[in-house]
Design an enzyme around this catalytic site. Structure first.
Site, mmCIF file in Angstrom:
data_model
loop_
_atom_site.group_PDB
_atom_site.id
_atom_site.type_symbol
_atom_site.label_atom_id
_atom_site.label_comp_id
_atom_site.label_asym_id
_atom_site.label_seq_id
_atom_site.Cartn_x
_atom_site.Cartn_y
_atom_site.Cartn_z
ATOM 1 N N CYS A 29 -22.604 -47.539 37.702
ATOM 2 C CA CYS A 29 -21.303 -47.205 37.120
ATOM 3 C C CYS A 29 -21.136 -45.691 36.910
ATOM 4 O O CYS A 29 -21.713 -45.140 35.971
ATOM 5 C CB CYS A 29 -21.190 -47.959 35.788
ATOM 6 S SG CYS A 29 -19.863 -47.437 34.718
ATOM 7 N N CYS A 32 -20.030 -44.567 33.450
ATOM 8 C CA CYS A 32 -21.106 -44.706 32.464
ATOM 9 C C CYS A 32 -21.940 -43.426 32.419
ATOM 10 O O CYS A 32 -22.344 -42.977 31.348
ATOM 11 C CB CYS A 32 -22.007 -45.887 32.817
ATOM 12 S SG CYS A 32 -21.173 -47.484 32.793
#
Length: 104
Positions: A29, A32
């Site tokens: 991600c 993230c």
């Protein structure tokens, strides 16, 4: 910042004496990775009033599912074992502070 797993979640998050912000994330991600340094800054600044925990949602899907986490990153604030606020997606530091401050 602490790391929690399915085995430690209830003890370290739900039974914590103060508020805990859990960062549900995944290795794949990009947002993230973008928010991680911001969370480190918040941990340094608010560590006396807020615990920040990191939970890999891919490795602990039972916890992610229990709290309806459908996307990463999801930041969930727990207080007294209950969810009091949830945010999805990477946010600027000022937005995170604005959302968290009323709960601290």
């Amino acid at each position: 910042m602490i790391t929690v797993t399915s085995a430690t979640f209830d003890e370290q998050v739900l039974n914590a004496p103060g508020p805990v912000l859990v960062d549900f994330w995944a290795d794949w991600c990009p947002p993230c990775k973008m928010i991680a340094p911001i969370l480190e800054q918040l941990d340094a600044e608010l560590g006396d009033r807020l615990t920040i925990a990191s939970l890999n949602g891919d490795e602990n899907p039972d916890i992610a599912s229990r709290y309806g986490v459908l996307g990463f990153p999801t930041l969930t604030l727990y207080k007294g074992g209950e969810v009091v606020h949830q945010m999805v997606g990477a946010k600027p530091k000022r937005h995170l502070l604005a959302a968290l401050t009323p709960h601290l």
